[in-house]
Scaffold this motif. Structure first.
Motif, short mmCIF file in Angstrom:
data_model
loop_
_atom_site.label_atom_id
_atom_site.label_comp_id
_atom_site.label_asym_id
_atom_site.label_seq_id
_atom_site.Cartn_x
_atom_site.Cartn_y
_atom_site.Cartn_z
N ILE A 170 13.00 -4.82 5.33
CA ILE A 170 13.84 -5.56 4.40
C ILE A 170 15.15 -5.91 5.09
N TYR A 171 15.42 -7.18 5.23
CA TYR A 171 16.64 -7.65 5.87
C TYR A 171 17.73 -7.82 4.83
N SER A 172 17.39 -8.42 3.72
CA SER A 172 18.37 -8.65 2.65
C SER A 172 17.87 -7.96 1.39
N LEU A 173 18.41 -6.78 1.11
CA LEU A 173 17.99 -6.02 -0.06
C LEU A 173 18.29 -6.80 -1.34
N LYS A 174 19.43 -7.46 -1.38
CA LYS A 174 19.81 -8.22 -2.57
C LYS A 174 18.80 -9.34 -2.84
N SER A 175 18.45 -10.09 -1.81
CA SER A 175 17.47 -11.17 -1.98
C SER A 175 16.09 -10.63 -2.35
N PHE A 176 15.72 -9.53 -1.71
CA PHE A 176 14.44 -8.91 -1.97
C PHE A 176 14.34 -8.46 -3.43
N GLU A 177 15.39 -7.79 -3.91
CA GLU A 177 15.39 -7.33 -5.30
C GLU A 177 15.41 -8.50 -6.26
N SER A 178 16.12 -9.55 -5.92
CA SER A 178 16.17 -10.74 -6.76
C SER A 178 14.79 -11.39 -6.86
N LEU A 179 14.11 -11.50 -5.74
CA LEU A 179 12.78 -12.09 -5.70
C LEU A 179 11.82 -11.34 -6.61
N LEU A 180 11.93 -10.03 -6.64
CA LEU A 180 11.01 -9.21 -7.43
C LEU A 180 11.51 -8.93 -8.86
N ASN A 181 12.61 -9.55 -9.24
CA ASN A 181 13.24 -9.24 -10.54
C ASN A 181 13.46 -7.74 -10.66
N PRO A 229 0.82 -1.22 0.00
CA PRO A 229 0.00 0.00 0.00
C PRO A 229 0.85 1.26 0.00
N ALA A 230 0.33 2.31 -0.60
CA ALA A 230 1.07 3.57 -0.72
C ALA A 230 1.44 4.13 0.64
N GLU A 231 0.62 3.89 1.65
CA GLU A 231 0.91 4.46 2.96
C GLU A 231 1.96 3.65 3.72
N ALA A 232 2.38 2.52 3.17
CA ALA A 232 3.39 1.69 3.83
C ALA A 232 4.75 2.36 3.71
N SER A 233 5.63 2.04 4.64
CA SER A 233 6.98 2.57 4.58
C SER A 233 7.96 1.41 4.53
N ARG A 248 12.36 -27.71 8.62
CA ARG A 248 12.60 -26.72 7.56
C ARG A 248 13.17 -25.47 8.21
N GLN A 249 14.23 -24.97 7.61
CA GLN A 249 14.81 -23.73 8.09
C GLN A 249 15.02 -22.80 6.91
N GLY A 250 14.97 -21.52 7.16
CA GLY A 250 15.21 -20.52 6.13
C GLY A 250 15.57 -19.20 6.77
N THR A 251 16.02 -18.31 5.97
CA THR A 251 16.36 -16.99 6.49
C THR A 251 15.23 -16.03 6.17
N ILE A 252 15.15 -14.97 6.93
CA ILE A 252 14.15 -13.94 6.69
C ILE A 252 14.77 -12.87 5.81
N ASP A 253 14.21 -12.65 4.64
CA ASP A 253 14.70 -11.61 3.74
C ASP A 253 13.88 -10.33 3.89
N MET A 254 12.59 -10.49 4.21
CA MET A 254 11.73 -9.33 4.38
C MET A 254 10.55 -9.72 5.26
N LEU A 255 9.92 -8.70 5.81
CA LEU A 255 8.78 -8.92 6.68
C LEU A 255 7.85 -7.73 6.51
N PHE A 256 6.58 -8.00 6.23
CA PHE A 256 5.58 -6.94 6.16
C PHE A 256 4.75 -7.03 7.42
N PHE A 257 4.80 -5.96 8.23
CA PHE A 257 4.10 -5.97 9.50
C PHE A 257 3.57 -4.59 9.80
N SER A 258 2.31 -4.51 10.14
CA SER A 258 1.68 -3.28 10.59
C SER A 258 1.91 -2.12 9.62
N GLY A 259 1.70 -2.40 8.34
CA GLY A 259 1.80 -1.35 7.33
C GLY A 259 3.20 -0.98 6.91
#
Length: 174
Positions: free
Chosen positions: A48-59, A6-10, A33-44
């Motif tokens: 982003i924990y891993s910008l590189k992984s986040f950008e890769s996920l979204l192409n 959402p636009a109001e998210a930061s 199962r184990q994994g790392t946290i790359d991003m978390l959307f919480f309370s608007g």
């Protein structure tokens, strides 16, 4: 990225938290199962924990390359720059330079004739060595970083020390 929440998210980059793992409570028998946290959307907010992984996920890099091509086409039509091949080569698919291009395109100062006129005048007065040819900015290997910095409005003058600085952020003071 801005179209996915959402636009109001930061957005916030989280500091590196080595060893941060998430293990689901339910997993297949005998196979946790184990994994790392790359991003978390919480309370608007999107954290982003891993910008590189986040950008890769979204192409995201592919999108930034496409946006850079749009900028190249626009500035060629406007006739603002010469030696565009130097810019294209330097930017390539380099994330750091692609982000600079995205900021330049978003701010749009290159579309403002008064901005470009002032840039030419201040460049002469301050000796920044940006080359102009018939009013067009000429990219050179030596000045490309300066041109990109100035077009992001990140070369600033201190009224206190009368010194000029290249700054990482140009957040306007109220």
């Amino acid at each position: 990225m801005r179209h996915l929440v959402p636009a109001e998210a930061s957005f916030r980059l989280l500091p590196r938290l080595e060893g941060l793992k998430i293990t689901p409570q339910s997993s297949a028998p005998g196979r946790p199962r184990q994994g790392t946290i790359d991003m978390l959307f919480f309370s608007g907010r999107l954290y982003i924990y891993s910008l590189k992984s986040f950008e890769s996920l979204l192409n995201y890099r592919e999108r930034m390359i496409s946006d850079a091509e749009d900028l190249y086409d626009e500035v060629e039509q406007l006739g603002i720059f010469t030696n565009m091949d130097i810019l294209r080569t330097r930017v390539g698919n380099n994330r750091r330079y692609l982000r600079k291009i995205a900021v330049i395109q978003s701010l749009g100062y290159y579309r403002d004739k008064d901005f470009l006129k002032r840039l030419h005048q201040i460049n002469e007065a301050k000796g920044w060595n940006i080359q102009f040819d018939n009013g067009q900015i000429t990219f050179t290997e030596d000045t490309i970083d300066t041109v990109l910095t100035v077009l992001q409005n990140k070369r600033l003058h201190s009224e206190l020390t009368h010194q000029d600085f290249d700054v990482p952020s140009a957040t306007q003071v109220p």
